[in-house]
Scaffold this active site. Structure first.
Site, mmCIF file in Angstrom:
data_model
loop_
_atom_site.group_PDB
_atom_site.id
_atom_site.type_symbol
_atom_site.label_atom_id
_atom_site.label_comp_id
_atom_site.label_asym_id
_atom_site.label_seq_id
_atom_site.Cartn_x
_atom_site.Cartn_y
_atom_site.Cartn_z
ATOM 1 N N LYS A 233 4.046 0.530 9.707
ATOM 2 C CA LYS A 233 4.008 1.685 9.026
ATOM 3 C C LYS A 233 3.342 3.068 9.821
ATOM 4 C CE LYS A 233 3.043 0.178 4.880
ATOM 5 N NZ LYS A 233 2.410 0.278 3.601
ATOM 6 N N ARG B 163 5.634 -12.960 9.277
ATOM 7 C CA ARG B 163 6.209 -11.786 9.157
ATOM 8 C C ARG B 163 7.420 -11.764 9.668
ATOM 9 N NH1 ARG B 163 2.236 -8.124 8.936
ATOM 10 N NH2 ARG B 163 3.707 -6.181 9.244
ATOM 11 N N GLU C 158 0.915 -1.069 0.150
ATOM 12 C CA GLU C 158 0.013 0.042 0.072
ATOM 13 C C GLU C 158 0.826 1.229 -0.081
ATOM 14 O OE1 GLU C 158 -2.922 0.388 3.205
ATOM 15 O OE2 GLU C 158 -3.570 2.219 2.288
HETATM 16 P P1 ATP Z 1 2.319 -2.455 8.184
HETATM 17 O O1 ATP Z 1 1.521 -3.454 8.860
HETATM 18 O O2 ATP Z 1 3.883 -2.307 8.470
HETATM 19 O O3 ATP Z 1 1.358 -1.258 8.405
HETATM 20 P P2 ATP Z 1 1.425 -3.716 5.766
HETATM 21 O O4 ATP Z 1 1.685 -5.101 6.111
HETATM 22 O O5 ATP Z 1 -0.043 -3.183 5.933
HETATM 23 O O6 ATP Z 1 2.496 -2.643 6.829
HETATM 24 P P3 ATP Z 1 1.736 -3.276 2.933
HETATM 25 O O7 ATP Z 1 2.154 -2.219 2.232
HETATM 26 O O8 ATP Z 1 0.209 -3.704 3.007
HETATM 27 O O9 ATP Z 1 2.024 -3.172 4.404
HETATM 28 O O10 ATP Z 1 2.348 -4.595 2.740
HETATM 29 C C1 ATP Z 1 2.732 -5.101 1.656
HETATM 30 C C2 ATP Z 1 3.257 -6.724 1.599
HETATM 31 O O11 ATP Z 1 4.391 -6.711 2.517
HETATM 32 C C3 ATP Z 1 2.102 -7.426 2.212
HETATM 33 O O12 ATP Z 1 1.932 -8.639 1.273
HETATM 34 C C4 ATP Z 1 2.461 -7.938 3.572
HETATM 35 O O13 ATP Z 1 2.199 -8.934 4.178
HETATM 36 C C5 ATP Z 1 4.104 -7.800 3.418
HETATM 37 N N1 ATP Z 1 4.796 -7.278 4.667
HETATM 38 C C6 ATP Z 1 4.475 -6.271 5.349
HETATM 39 N N2 ATP Z 1 5.450 -6.283 6.460
HETATM 40 C C7 ATP Z 1 5.930 -7.387 6.386
HETATM 41 C C8 ATP Z 1 6.776 -8.018 7.354
HETATM 42 N N3 ATP Z 1 7.316 -7.420 8.446
HETATM 43 N N4 ATP Z 1 7.216 -9.108 7.068
HETATM 44 C C9 ATP Z 1 7.074 -9.813 6.040
HETATM 45 N N5 ATP Z 1 6.146 -9.300 4.957
HETATM 46 C C10 ATP Z 1 5.730 -8.053 5.293
HETATM 47 MG MG MG Z 2 -1.534 -4.020 4.369
#
Ligand code: ATP
Ligand code: MG
Length: 557
Positions: free
Chosen positions: A273, A263, A36
């Site tokens: 984020k 994760r 995102e």
């Molecule tokens: P946050 O939870 O930090 O706000 P998010 O997971 O909503 O972030 P996205 O931009 O939706 O952030 O993430 C894009 C992709 O990266 C998703 O498929 C998510 O599962 C993966 N991702 C995000 N954080 C991690 C992590 N700590 N380890 C592995 N994959 C991750």
């Molecule tokens: Mg997300």
């Protein structure tokens, strides 16, 4: 780059894919990385990037970069651009163009009409609070919305008018019509569309005031792109039945399979984020690419190489169990890379002048020094040596602690790549601070052991007449504790106040003149450093990438 990567380690996702290919379920695999655009990518995202692009690479498939841009409030073009730059920098390629979930808004809208026509979606007039009250709890079933049995015709009419902007934000939603008694709360008539007015979407402008939810748009976007394996993190496990419901109930061209993995959580780091956004907005750090941040942009500025980050992601593996990865694992990945690849240089971070009283004032020698102790191919450079040198203050002790092997009054030390010197005299200022040292050098000790005595210590140095002034920024962990904010405390109270130290009076050997931002070196005996974009032609600025050894394990735990 010495990047003779080992073949990727196997994991449960690879095994699923191997089986799917062996059974001809798929001819080719398609994965996607779906960020995102509401922040910069962090090292957790790198795990997902390396996994998704890596699978496509090793099985001869493709991986799409797809922006999950369904929530325009917090999204921004700056983030789209930084994400593209970071994925590219990590060494991955998404082909012709990036995809956006917003590319599919029209199709998603069409599938919503299909759901309405099938009696599987309805327009609901409950507001957010009422909806919560109707939803039930983990132990109690929910109750049907009073609007659940609207006719198809009424739903179609209302949904069209929602799109046309006739209703205020929050007054109506489109919901799936599944099961308010489901033990899985995600299936209790989840919201598919909400109304948002007054936002300009970075891709679609003001064309829409109706935005699909993640749970609805994600599976359909996957299906439209022919994604075969939709890999996401474990918190989406409970959403999988809804994912499957979406692709089963609309006429999309294929049925992707969602697979969850755990994760990445990293010690001494926050990764959400929301928190990273707060650190930037509140000025706790200098920006998204502040070298203390866990973002890809920050790691790059810190001197991490793309190869070391990919290597780290391989080393941590892919599983379904929650874990907290030691920061030393990330540090050892970059240390291993730089040990092999970084040219050596001498830099004095806390200068103390030494005058060699028996060395002629007008004499300058050019000492030939190897750029890497183990790699002759990296060549040699000449390092000027003269009567006045800088050494590091920490390499001299007037009153040495036990076991101190460096310079002491009356003692000897070897200057790295040069001679042995003996400290004869301390010159102090009015306050009693040491202003400079007077020493004599043994001319017989260039590249040779001194006659009849042992000199254990070796210290680095820079010629006063030739040194280049520089700033060096030392970094430590941004947080003092392995899991900031654990136990419900404010994670900010765990910030490490000493996480950045600026050394403004450093002196570099002249071979570092004209260094370009991004160039990395080992400063002998100090660590690995990289030139920062803040460098100016007359004054380089260096960031500490990582120390020479893992000292944290001993001193901090
Ligand atoms: P946050 O939870 O930090 O706000 P998010 O997971 O909503 O972030 P996205 O931009 O939706 O952030 O993430 C894009 C992709 O990266 C998703 O498929 C998510 O599962 C993966 N991702 C995000 N954080 C991690 C992590 N700590 N380890 C592995 N994959 C991750
Ligand atoms: Mg997300």
């Amino acid at each position: 780059m010495t990047d003779v990567a080992d073949p990727p380690r196997t994991n449960f996702i690879r095994q699923i894919i191997e089986a799917d290919l062996a059974s001809d379920k798929h001819e080719r695999i398609v994965t996607r990385f779906p960020p995102e655009p509401n922040g910069y990518l962090h090292i957790g995202h790198a795990k997902s990037i390396v996994l998704n692009f890596g699978l496509a690479e090793s099985f001869g498939g493709t991986c799409n970069l797809r922006f999950d841009d369904t929530n325009p409030h917090k999204e921004d073009l700056e983030f789209v651009e930084s994400i593209e730059a970071d994925v590219r920098w990590l060494g991955f390629d998404w082909g012709d163009r990036p995809f956006f979930a917003s590319d599919y808004f029209e199709q998603l809208y069409g599938y919503a009409i299909e759901l309405i026509e099938k009696g599987l979606a309805f327009v609901c007039d409950l507001d957010a609070e009422e909806m919560r009250a109707y939803r039930g709890t983990l132990t109690e079933p929910g109750r049907d919305s009073p609007f659940r049995n609207r006719s198809v015709a009424e739903n179609l009419d209302l949904f069209a008018r929602m799109r046309a902007g006739e209703f205020p934000e929050g007054s109506r939603t489109l919901r799936a019509r599944i099961d308010m008694a489901s033990p899985n709360i995600n299936l209790r008539d989840p919201v598919l569309y909400r109304i948002k007015h007054g936002v300009v979407h970075h891709q679609t402008g003001t064309a829409w005031c109706l935005y699909p939810t993640y749970d609805y748009s994600h599976p359909i976007s996957d299906a439209l792109e022919g994604v075969t394996h939709s890999i996401c993190t474990l918190e989406f496990e409970d959403h999988r039945p809804l994912y499957d419901w979406c692709v089963e109930n609309v006429s999309v061209p294929c049925r992707p399979r969602q697979i969850e993995f755990s994760r990445l959580n990293l010690e001494y780091t926050v990764m959400s984020k929301r928190r990273l956004t707060e650190l930037v907005a509140e000025g706790q750090v200098e920006g998204w690419d502040d070298p203390r941040m866990p973002t890809i942009a920050a790691l790059r500025r810190r001197g991490y190489t793309a190869a070391s980050i990919r290597d780290f992601c391989e080393r941590i593996g892919v599983t379904k169990s929650d874990n907290l990865v030691e920061l030393s694992l990330l540090e050892s990945a970059i240390r291993d890379d730089l040990d092999a690849s970084a040219p050596r240089r001498m830099a004095v971070l806390r200068p103390l002048k030494v005058v060699l009283t028996n060395y002629p004032a007008d004499r300058v020698e050019s000492l030939e020094v190897r750029n890497h102790p183990k790699d002759e191919g990296m060549g040699v450079r000449s390092v000027p040596f003269g009567r006045e040198l800088y050494i590091d203050r920490q390499d001299f002790a007037e009153d040495p602690p036990k076991g101190f092997k460096r310079l002491v009054p009356g003692g000897e030390v070897r200057l790295r790549n040069a001679y042995v010197i003996r400290c004869d005299e301390l010159v102090k200022d009015a306050q009693g601070g040491i202003r400079e040292l007077r020493a004599t050098l043994d001319l017989d000790t260039l590249g040779r052991s001194p006659q009849g005595r042992k000199v254990k210590g070796v210290i680095h140095w820079v010629s006063v007449a030739h040194g280049i002034p520089a700033e060096v920024r030392l970094y430590e962990r941004l947080f003092r504790v392995p899991t900031p904010g654990a136990g419900g405390s404010d994670y900010r109270s765990d910030l490490n106040p000493g996480s950045r130290r600026l050394l403004e009076d450093c002196v570099l050997e002249p071979a570092l003149k004209g260094v370009q931002p991004g160039e990395g070196f080992q400063f002998e005996r100090e660590g690995y450093f990289v030139a920062d974009p803040d460098s100016t032609p007359g004054r380089p600025v260096f960031n500490l990438t990582v120390g020479l050894r893992d000292t944290w394990g001993k001193s901090q735990k």
